[in-house]
Structure formats: C-alpha cells, structure tokens
Scaffold this motif. Structure first.
Motif, mmCIF file in Angstrom:
data_model
loop_
_atom_site.group_PDB
_atom_site.id
_atom_site.type_symbol
_atom_site.label_atom_id
_atom_site.label_comp_id
_atom_site.label_asym_id
_atom_site.label_seq_id
_atom_site.Cartn_x
_atom_site.Cartn_y
_atom_site.Cartn_z
ATOM 1 N N ILE A 34 20.381 55.226 65.665
ATOM 2 C CA ILE A 34 20.106 55.619 67.053
ATOM 3 C C ILE A 34 19.281 54.537 67.742
ATOM 4 O O ILE A 34 19.569 54.117 68.868
ATOM 5 N N MET A 35 18.245 54.054 67.050
ATOM 6 C CA MET A 35 17.410 53.001 67.618
ATOM 7 C C MET A 35 18.181 51.703 67.781
ATOM 8 O O MET A 35 17.984 50.967 68.753
ATOM 9 N N LEU A 86 11.451 60.694 69.022
ATOM 10 C CA LEU A 86 11.777 61.484 67.832
ATOM 11 C C LEU A 86 12.370 60.596 66.736
ATOM 12 O O LEU A 86 12.024 60.735 65.555
ATOM 13 N N ALA A 87 13.263 59.676 67.136
ATOM 14 C CA ALA A 87 13.888 58.784 66.158
ATOM 15 C C ALA A 87 12.846 57.887 65.502
ATOM 16 O O ALA A 87 12.848 57.696 64.279
ATOM 17 N N VAL A 88 11.927 57.340 66.306
ATOM 18 C CA VAL A 88 10.894 56.450 65.774
ATOM 19 C C VAL A 88 9.966 57.209 64.822
ATOM 20 O O VAL A 88 9.645 56.728 63.725
ATOM 21 N N VAL A 89 9.544 58.407 65.232
ATOM 22 C CA VAL A 89 8.628 59.195 64.399
ATOM 23 C C VAL A 89 9.288 59.593 63.086
ATOM 24 O O VAL A 89 8.702 59.438 62.002
ATOM 25 N N LEU A 90 10.509 60.109 63.152
ATOM 26 C CA LEU A 90 11.219 60.518 61.939
ATOM 27 C C LEU A 90 11.453 59.323 61.020
ATOM 28 O O LEU A 90 11.318 59.428 59.798
ATOM 29 N N VAL A 185 16.538 44.719 61.276
ATOM 30 C CA VAL A 185 17.919 45.127 61.559
ATOM 31 C C VAL A 185 18.857 44.634 60.461
ATOM 32 O O VAL A 185 19.760 45.362 60.019
ATOM 33 N N GLN A 186 18.647 43.407 60.025
ATOM 34 C CA GLN A 186 19.513 42.828 59.004
ATOM 35 C C GLN A 186 19.554 43.683 57.751
ATOM 36 O O GLN A 186 20.628 44.015 57.237
ATOM 37 N N HIS A 187 18.386 44.051 57.259
ATOM 38 C CA HIS A 187 18.334 44.862 56.052
ATOM 39 C C HIS A 187 18.570 46.338 56.351
ATOM 40 O O HIS A 187 19.205 47.049 55.570
#
Length: 235
Positions: A34-35, A86-90, A185-187
């Motif tokens: 999502i991010m 929400l995505a960042v926290v989770l 992002v790569q990993h």
C-alpha cells in the motif's frame, strides 16, 4: 450442584492472524505494498515541479478537491492520509514485534557465523527508523510548516519546496532518507512477494528485477527534485 461454565473462548480470526508470525509477515507485506503504491503516485506528482509553479500548485490544489462534488473539500485527501497512517503503524509494529520475537527465539549467538546477508537486508531495521523520523520531519516541514525554513506559505507548495531545498540540511535529510527508501523498497518488495506466495523458481529473477527497478526509479525520481533546486534547474 452448580454446573461449571466455560469462560475460555476461542480467539477471533483477526487476533489469531495478528498473534502469528505468518500473520504479522502478511500484514507487513500488504501494508508495505500500500505504501509502495502511494510512493509511486507521490513521486509522479512531485515531478510536476519541473513544469513550473502553476502546474505544481494546481496539482497540490487538485489533491484537496479530488472527489468533489461527491466528497467534500479534502475528504479524499484525508481518507488517503488515514489509510497511510494505518499502513505505517501496522507495518512498523509488525516489524518491531517480529524482530523481538526473533531475538527471543535465538537468545544466544550462533557458534558458526551465518553467511552475510545483502546490504539492503542488513540495513532494513535502521532504514525503517530513518524513514519513520523522516516522515515526521517531512510533515512538519511541508504540511504543517512547523519546522519550515524561509517562512511557510499555505497554498504555495512550489515556493515551500524551493525554500526547503535551498538549505543544506533540507537537502541532506531528504537525500539520505531517499537512499534509505531505495534500499528498503529493494528488499521489501522482494520479501512481500515471497510472503504473499508470488515467488517461485521461475519468477524469482523477474521479481528481483522489478524490485531493483522500483528502488532505482523511486530513488532517482525523488532525489531529482532537490538536485534540480540545488543546480538551479528549478527555481
């Protein structure tokens, strides 16, 4: 004689998912994707700065009016913000708990050293911390204007971006964070693909290529903005 009553209940599916390592990895994968989608869209929007202040400011205004008249002013933008938070926290909580769980499972150091992992793999944790701190600074700089240099101008995002990247520390913070983002992002994309079952012997090479390309494009795309301001291409 009173009948004994059962007080134990089976945990819900959501709780079972959250408590399991597989569940946490799945949550990390989905929230990470999502991010990643947001980052691609955000980078494309940032590149509008190369078309001048009118184009960039118009894009920033559109972000606040998108969805009208069905949605009220800024409603769509706030929906995006809530989903991202929400995505960042989770993502962060899952990563932390998985890390703690891994440490508890292996309290003693290995007698034989494991093979050295890739640089991106070994820096995922610190990269995540750097990005978390950067998000806070980025919001305080270009959204609220709390730490902005040169006098924050609400409704003039083009000038605010120019102000930020006209300072050495603004450029340093941003570029370091974008380099960390590229490694993350790569990993992260590769790990998410494996967690969600997309990887196999036939697709692994393709997935690794996509991960590398995404990391490179995002890093270059984001860094191009402060570099353009520093070199006078954008002014």
């Amino acid at each position: 004689m009173a009948l004994a009553t059962r007080t134990d209940r089976r945990p819900s599916m959501t709780r079972t998912l959250w408590d399991s390592s597989v569940g946490k990895k799945t949550i990390m994968a989905v929230s990470g994707l999502i991010m990643l989608l947001y980052l691609v869209v955000h980078m494309i929007g940032n590149l509008k700065i190369f078309f001048g202040s009118g184009e960039f400011n118009h894009y920033a205004h559109w972000l606040r009016t998108m969805g009208e008249p069905f949605l009220h002013y800024e409603w769509a933008l706030w929906i995006v913000r809530v989903v991202l938070v929400l995505a960042v926290v989770l993502h962060a909580v899952s990563a932390y708990q998985l890390s703690r769980r891994d440490i508890r499972a292996r309290p003693a150091k290995y007698v034989h050293k494991k093979p050295r992992a890739g640089y991106a793999t070994r820096t995922m944790r610190w990269g995540g911390i750097i990005l978390a701190l950067f998000i806070v600074w980025h919001i305080l700089d270009l959204t609220t204007g709390t730490v902005h240099s040169g006098g924050f101008q609400s409704g003039h995002p083009y000038q605010n971006v120019i102000d930020t990247f006209s300072t050495w520390y603004g450029n340093t913070i941003y570029i370091v964070a974008m380099l960390a983002l590229g490694l993350h992002v790569q990993h992260g994309f590769w790990s998410a693909a494996q967690t969600l079952g997309a990887g196999n012997a036939n697709r692994d090479r393709v997935l690794k290529t996509i991960a590398n390309v995404l990391a490179l494009v995002l890093t270059v795309g984001f860094i191009s903005v402060p570099v353009a301001v520093m070199t006078g291409v954008v002014s």
